[in-house]
Design a protein around this motif. Structure first.
Motif, mmCIF file in Angstrom:
data_model
loop_
_atom_site.group_PDB
_atom_site.id
_atom_site.type_symbol
_atom_site.label_atom_id
_atom_site.label_comp_id
_atom_site.label_asym_id
_atom_site.label_seq_id
_atom_site.Cartn_x
_atom_site.Cartn_y
_atom_site.Cartn_z
ATOM 1 N N UNK A 8 -9.463 -2.134 27.731
ATOM 2 C CA UNK A 8 -9.831 -1.379 26.537
ATOM 3 C C UNK A 8 -10.137 -2.318 25.378
ATOM 4 N N UNK A 9 -9.314 -3.334 25.178
ATOM 5 C CA UNK A 9 -9.567 -4.266 24.071
ATOM 6 C C UNK A 9 -10.834 -5.089 24.325
ATOM 7 N N UNK A 10 -11.102 -5.449 25.575
ATOM 8 C CA UNK A 10 -12.335 -6.178 25.878
ATOM 9 C C UNK A 10 -13.563 -5.308 25.618
ATOM 10 N N UNK A 11 -13.484 -4.026 25.937
ATOM 11 C CA UNK A 11 -14.602 -3.114 25.691
ATOM 12 C C UNK A 11 -14.835 -2.956 24.195
ATOM 13 N N UNK A 12 -13.769 -2.805 23.433
ATOM 14 C CA UNK A 12 -13.910 -2.689 21.975
ATOM 15 C C UNK A 12 -14.502 -3.975 21.403
ATOM 16 N N UNK A 13 -14.041 -5.119 21.880
ATOM 17 C CA UNK A 13 -14.603 -6.390 21.435
ATOM 18 C C UNK A 13 -16.066 -6.521 21.815
ATOM 19 N N UNK A 14 -16.416 -6.068 23.009
ATOM 20 C CA UNK A 14 -17.807 -6.113 23.458
ATOM 21 C C UNK A 14 -18.678 -5.270 22.528
ATOM 22 N N UNK A 15 -18.199 -4.088 22.186
ATOM 23 C CA UNK A 15 -18.959 -3.217 21.279
ATOM 24 C C UNK A 15 -19.116 -3.849 19.896
ATOM 25 N N UNK A 16 -18.081 -4.505 19.410
ATOM 26 C CA UNK A 16 -18.170 -5.161 18.105
ATOM 27 C C UNK A 16 -19.211 -6.269 18.120
ATOM 28 N N UNK A 17 -19.279 -7.021 19.201
ATOM 29 C CA UNK A 17 -20.265 -8.092 19.296
ATOM 30 C C UNK A 17 -21.674 -7.508 19.386
ATOM 31 N N UNK A 18 -21.850 -6.411 20.100
ATOM 32 C CA UNK A 18 -23.172 -5.792 20.240
ATOM 33 C C UNK A 18 -23.648 -5.203 18.915
ATOM 34 N N UNK A 19 -22.740 -4.657 18.133
ATOM 35 C CA UNK A 19 -23.128 -3.964 16.911
ATOM 36 C C UNK A 19 -23.745 -4.902 15.878
ATOM 37 N N UNK A 20 -23.249 -6.117 15.760
ATOM 38 C CA UNK A 20 -23.744 -7.025 14.713
ATOM 39 C C UNK A 20 -25.242 -7.319 14.824
ATOM 40 N N UNK A 21 -25.741 -7.828 15.960
ATOM 41 C CA UNK A 21 -27.189 -8.054 16.036
ATOM 42 C C UNK A 21 -27.999 -6.765 15.986
ATOM 43 N N UNK A 22 -27.410 -5.662 16.452
ATOM 44 C CA UNK A 22 -28.106 -4.385 16.406
ATOM 45 C C UNK A 22 -28.338 -3.951 14.966
ATOM 46 N N UNK A 23 -27.321 -4.109 14.125
ATOM 47 C CA UNK A 23 -27.466 -3.744 12.711
ATOM 48 C C UNK A 23 -28.491 -4.639 12.033
ATOM 49 N N UNK A 24 -28.463 -5.935 12.338
ATOM 50 C CA UNK A 24 -29.440 -6.854 11.748
ATOM 51 C C UNK A 24 -30.855 -6.482 12.201
ATOM 52 N N UNK A 25 -31.034 -6.219 13.491
ATOM 53 C CA UNK A 25 -32.346 -5.828 14.002
ATOM 54 C C UNK A 25 -32.828 -4.520 13.417
ATOM 55 N N UNK A 26 -31.929 -3.566 13.249
ATOM 56 C CA UNK A 26 -32.298 -2.286 12.665
ATOM 57 C C UNK A 26 -32.696 -2.453 11.200
ATOM 58 N N UNK A 27 -31.957 -3.300 10.481
ATOM 59 C CA UNK A 27 -32.310 -3.564 9.085
ATOM 60 C C UNK A 27 -33.672 -4.220 8.961
ATOM 61 N N UNK A 28 -33.927 -5.222 9.804
ATOM 62 C CA UNK A 28 -35.237 -5.876 9.782
ATOM 63 C C UNK A 28 -36.349 -4.913 10.194
ATOM 64 N N UNK A 29 -36.075 -4.083 11.178
ATOM 65 C CA UNK A 29 -37.052 -3.079 11.595
ATOM 66 C C UNK A 29 -37.350 -2.084 10.494
ATOM 67 N N UNK A 30 -36.322 -1.680 9.747
ATOM 68 C CA UNK A 30 -36.525 -0.745 8.636
ATOM 69 C C UNK A 30 -37.333 -1.397 7.523
ATOM 70 N N UNK A 31 -37.027 -2.663 7.234
ATOM 71 C CA UNK A 31 -37.794 -3.378 6.206
ATOM 72 C C UNK A 31 -39.255 -3.497 6.632
ATOM 73 N N UNK A 32 -39.475 -3.803 7.903
ATOM 74 C CA UNK A 32 -40.844 -3.909 8.408
ATOM 75 C C UNK A 32 -41.553 -2.563 8.300
ATOM 76 N N UNK A 33 -40.866 -1.501 8.673
ATOM 77 C CA UNK A 33 -41.469 -0.164 8.596
ATOM 78 C C UNK A 33 -41.739 0.238 7.153
ATOM 79 N N UNK A 34 -40.881 -0.164 6.233
ATOM 80 C CA UNK A 34 -41.074 0.177 4.817
ATOM 81 C C UNK A 34 -42.348 -0.462 4.260
#
Length: 92
Positions: A8-34
């Motif tokens: 369970x802790x490894x899965x939560x850690x895995x999700x935390x690691x995945x979320x960081x680049x996803x948020x950065x990519x989503x932010x850059x994608x939103x800026x590009x779309x804007x």
């Protein structure tokens, strides 16, 4: 029981690691779309977001297989300056 809690802790850690680049990519994608508010801008914004998500998955899997996600996250959030200072005080 211990194996289940570690999973369970490894899965939560895995999700935390995945979320960081996803948020950065989503932010850059939103800026590009804007800047380009048409269908091409939307498609490229989504592609940039997906690239961030894929990078997050690759990074999380790499850390999961090598050192473990919990170990990786604990080393990132460690404060060696404070630990070194407390060790100096303990030696005196």
């Amino acid at each position: 029981m211990k194996k289940g809690l570690e999973s369970i802790t490894e899965i939560i850690g895995w999700l935390q690691i995945v979320i960081s680049p996803t948020i950065i990519g989503t932010g850059l994608g939103f800026i590009f779309y804007s800047n380009f508010e048409n269908m091409t801008g939307l498609i490229l914004g989504i592609i940039i977001s997906l690239i961030g998500f894929i990078i997050g998955i690759v990074l999380a899997n790499k850390k999961y297989k090598t050192t473990g996600t919990v170990n990786f996250l604990s080393r990132i959030s460690a404060t060696p300056e404070i630990e070194a200072e407390s060790e100096i005080k303990n030696k005196k």
